[in-house]
Each structure stands twice: as structure tokens, then as C-alpha cells.
Write an enzyme that holds these catalytic residues in place. Sequence first.
Site, PDB file in Angstrom:
ATOM      1  CG  ASP A  34      19.116 -17.055  16.418  1.00 12.89           C
ATOM      2  OD1 ASP A  34      18.525 -16.425  15.233  1.00 12.89           O
ATOM      3  OD2 ASP A  34      18.797 -18.307  16.721  1.00 12.89           O
ATOM      4  CG  ASP A  48      17.068 -22.393  11.522  1.00 16.86           C
ATOM      5  OD1 ASP A  48      18.180 -22.234  12.048  1.00 16.86           O
ATOM      6  OD2 ASP A  48      16.102 -21.732  12.269  1.00 16.86           O
TER       7      ASP A  48
END
Length: 730
Positions: A475, A545
Site C-alpha cells: 500500500d 477502496d
Amino acid sequence: MVTFHKAQGYFQLQGAGFTYLLGVSPNGDLHHLYWGKPLSAAALKKLLAEWKKRAVETEHHISREFQRREFPDFGHNDLRTPAFQLEMADGYRISEFLYDSFQVLPGKPDFGPGPSSRVEEADQAQTLKILLKDKLQKLELDLYYTLYPTRNLLVRRTILRNRGPKPVSILKLASASLDLPPDPGPWRLVRFPGRWAKERQMKEGALQEGTLRLESRRGISSHEMNPFAMVTRGDADEEKGEVYGFALATSGNWLIETELFRDQTLRVNAGLNDFNFKWRLEPGKAFVTPECVMAYSTSGFSGLSFNLHRFVRERVIGGFWQNRPRPMLLNNWEATYFKFNHDKLLQIARAGKEAGLELFVLDDGWFGKRDDDTTSLGDWFVDKRKLPRGLRGLSDDIHGLGLKFGLWIEPEMVSPKSLLYKKHPDWCLHVPGRRRRMARSQLVLDISRPEVRDYLFEAIGKALEEARVDYVKWDMNRSLSEVGNETLPPNRQGELYFRYVMGVYDLMERLNRRFPKVLFEGCSGGGARFDLGILHYHPQIWTSDNTDGLDRIFIQYATSFAYPPLVMGAHISSVPNHITHRSMSLKWRALAALSGNFGVEADITKWKPSERKELAGYIRLYKEIRPIVQFGDFYRLENPYQSNRASWMFVSPDQKEALVFVFQVKTPKKGEKVKGLRLKGLDADKTYEFLGEGSKLSGKKLMKDGWLPKSFENPKGSYHCELYHFKTNS
Ligand code: GLA
């Protein structure tokens, strides 16, 4: 594929489905002559004759602004946006690079560190290298063009070499540039802007006179704009017409710039962003730009995507996972966020296994004292409060269930509340004496520094080894700010954005080598680093997301213009959705996820038995259709940005099986005629049978006349969706 016609002074690059022509003018300027469908002998003759008329500059009326140029400089008499700009040691910013020589190389040269489209055997590609020289300053520019015999695209990049006695500063250096002629116009542009949780929205519009910069200044390729754009001619659309695509293999500050000149000539420059960039090139040194993939289609967006998808699968992705089916994963992020322990994770994993999932991914929160997002990034050792038996204990139990085990990391970051920051407060990007601004309570590690990379390689490598991971989610959750580095001299601060990205690639490369069988998934606050550079190291990327089923249709549709469904992480989550608070049906959420790289991101232990049963059905279905979704060909049928439905289909490489997904994204207006679907990619001569319905139709009819799925004939409301699976035995 590459021919130099010496007598007439032009290069002919003959690709699969295109011709690309470059000419050397009598004074040695490199001109762009043509990029388009293969030309007949007569058309070529005409084009060359026209070029000859313009090729020579005259004092009176032919300045270089009337010429189409291939790698334009600035400051002589072409005052359009240049492809590059240099500052010499004496302060002058004018250069003149003229043609010197060329080489045709088998395959593709090794360009050193950083992402590069792959060539395993010399006969898989051919590369033209054109050398331009600025004699006054003793500078050399290499322009590279790589052609792959079966792909309707070329890959370009540039190298600048300083052969002079003094340093030179690079203020701008594109990977690719060209001037496309006005006719047939008008020019249009398709771009993919967005934001967090709404990445890559499709926007299309006419190009007007002037310069337009699509770019990132954030140090990552960004949520705000994807480093891929298409320009189209005339009335080109999904099905028809000429489309030119530009995709950059870089994950930092990039620029795709178009200038529509007064005569409607379109200049395109693509490569690193010149904003805030200055690179000092010492004598004897070279600067290598990232790659730009330039794709071409005469059959609209569909032809371009078809070609790019295969290219990404065959030439961008590499290594162990290149052709391997990707495991269906269960991620605990939306299930638990930071609040979990060994037993809770195991309970979720067990439910995942029962449903048929294959990989359990432990997301954020397993290290340091990370109970929320304000601490511990950088402290890559396990939190024994949550996992008393360590990562190994958990991974053993997960493996014991017959699942693979994966882990989340965010290597590029440091929390000010961390042991790492206490020990090395100078390791983050910063400018001495200035405030360090945080985002998500974190600072960015200066990964351009070798000692920072070495620490991360050791610390993260140790955790991954201990956990015996099969998968890693890498990430990166903020943009870069205060981009300064005390170890760099003052005249090199302008290099830091690019040095940062090269540092990221170096760490990715080292971890890939250390863990060659581990599947890496790229992520950046969802999909803020969705680009060909990341895909070189990480064969799949978390798309967004936002797992809301409806929003996902729009995001995945637009993402598919450049990137194949194989690389798009697509998960089913719980409802109401944690970001949009909307509740789409499980079927809808499942069909959205089945259209990509499938996974689940929810605490399914809390789901009703009937929902878990339904989920298990989708998982079984994905297992069955996975080869087609991941390795078949993808076609968009209906555009949700322009109509009431989204639909797309997948066809197996042997054309024996196809899957059609239809989503009613809006309720049609009263009395509106419901259109049929014209399928694509089938074998016209074969008869296809719908599984479940038993009806049979020929490929020709399905593609030509179209077909209206029964349940969409009278749509009562929105959000009806179906998946149709059909096969042929002939
Ligand atoms: C980012 C990612 C999410 C999740 C969180 C964890 O937002 O995109 O998927 O991993 O970080 O903090």
C-alpha cells in the site's frame, strides 16, 4: 519491421496494423510523417511528395511551425510546446539536435533499472534507435522505438547523454513526442480523472486550441488522473474510427500534454512531468526516461483495449504469476479494521474456506502498536498483543485450514509515533527547518536513500519470511510533500521526485527477487497508483477502496480501457457499503466482483446462512469461469456513462465460451425503447447455446443483429443484473 529508405531519407516502421513514418529533413531535422493504418503505395508516394515540399525551411514562409516534428526542441522557430528543454552550463536554454545515425536492434536493449516491457527472445521484438546530436554542446539524444510483431503499438523512450566537458541540466525530457496531422478531424480526448473512492472516471470531449496538461504533481501516479489517455479523430467511438492511446510506465510525476495548434495539428508529449523537475547531468552520464506505450486502433476504443490488454498480460506482467490463475482472496480490512486478534482472524478465515475462498489476507494493523491509523508505520514487527503466536502462528493456522496466507505492508511510510521515527527522524522527506505536513497522520520515507531501502528490505523481508507469505498487498497512502533531502546537494533537489520513484522500483525489484513466487498486489489508497510501472512488479492492483457495487461498475468500466480485468482487484463487501452507505444486492456486488480479480472483503461470519450459501455459489462460479475472466478477451458492450446499462463480455481464447454481464444502472424513461446487445468476439460461423435456457443462436446473428436478454425487456426498476454464459460444442 523497420526499414530505412536511404534515397528518400525516411524510416518506415511497419507494425501489426499500423505504419509509422519518420523523415530526416535536408538540414537533419527529424520529422514526424505519419502514424496510422498501413498505406497503399500511391498514398505513400503522395505523402512523401507533400513532405518534400515542406521539409526545407525557407527564410520567408516555412518555419518549423509548419513542419510536423518528432522530438521538438524550443527556442528556434518552432514555439509550440517542446518535448524537452535543457539548460547548458552557460545558462542558455537553446539546443539543436540533428539526425546523426540509426541502428536496428533485435529484441530490445536493457535500459537498466526501472520498469520495462518484456522481451525474452530476440525475435519477439525489434528496436529502432535513432541518434540525434547537438554538436555545439556535445549532447546526444537516443530515440527508441520498439515494435512487437503481433501488437498494434510501439514502445518509446529517450536517453540523453552528455559527451561534453560541462554538466547540463534537464528541465524537461519526454519519453515520446509527435505531431499528428489535422485531417480527418476534429480531435477529441478521452481522459480518466477521479479522486479517492472514485478513481478513473471516463471523460470525453473535444480538444480546443491551446495546451492541455494531464499530469500528476503528487509523487504518485494519482487518484486525480490516470497516466493513460486517448486521442481520437472525427467520429471515432467504442466500435469505430481512429484512436491513439498513450500509457506511461511510470508511477510518480507524469505528464501527457497535448497542444492543438492553429492549423489543427496535434502535438502530443508524454513522459515525466517537467513541473518541479531539474536533473543535473554530469559529463559522461546518461538520463533514461520511462517508457511510453503508444497504441493505435482503427476499430475504436475496443480495438485499442483488446491490444493493450494482451500487451499488459504478455509483456508488462512477468515472472511466476504471469499466466497463473489468481487465487480468490478474503481480506479482513472491512471485516475488522484494526480491531482483531488471532482467534477472530481465524474464525473469519475458516468461514472463507468453507465458502470456497483460497487466500486469507491480513490487512493493516498487525505491527507495532497500530490500533488506529496514527501510529507504528515503519515498525515492521508483529504486535504480540493481537497475535501472541506471532505472524508465524497465524500463518501456520491459516495454512492448516488449506488457505494461502497474505499480508499488508506500507513500506514507504513512517508514523511520527513509531520507534523508527524516534531513531531516524531524518529518514522522511523533509526540508530542514520547515514543518513536516502529515496526511493520514503519516510522513513519507525518503526511499531514494539507499540506507532507508536497506532497512525496509531487511525489516519487511524478515516479516514476510517469518509469516511464510504467499501474497503481499503493498500500500501507499498519501501524496508526497516537503520533497527535500539533506543528503542531496542544492543543485540536485529537483531530482528527488524521480529518485523517489526509482527507489520504490528498486525495493520492489529486490523483494520480487527475494520472494519470486509471492503474489504482490499494488495499492495506493485504493487505486492511486494504477499504472504500467507498478504492473511490471505487481501483477495485480487494488482498483479502489470503494467496493460499492454500483460505483464499481463505473470505475471498472473506465479502468478497462487500458488495463485488463485480470489486474483489477474486485471484492464483494458487506452492505450498507462502508463508504457510500448504499446497499446493492449480493447478486449485483457479486457480478461486479466476478468481472475482475475476485475477492471478498467482509466479516462473513456475520452474514446470514442464506447469504453465505449464495456467496459460496458465486465462488464456485468464479472457479469455473476464472480462466475466461482472467485470460480471455474482454469487450465492452454498453457504456454506463452514456446509457442506462453497463454491459461487457468475456470470450475464451478458443471462442468456445462467452460470458455476458448486464447491469441496469438506471431506470429507463417511460416509453424508451430498450435496445438489444450486439455481442462481440464470437465465432460468426458457430452456434452458441445459452446455458440454463437452452436456446441456440449463431455467432453471426448475436454479433450482427444483437440480442435482448428477456429479463431486460421490461425493466421495472434499476439495479437488475444478469450474467449469461454460453458455449458452443462445434
Ligand atoms: C488503504 C487501502 C485499504 C486498506 C487501508 C488500510 O486505504 O487502500 O484497502 O488496506 O489502506 O489502512
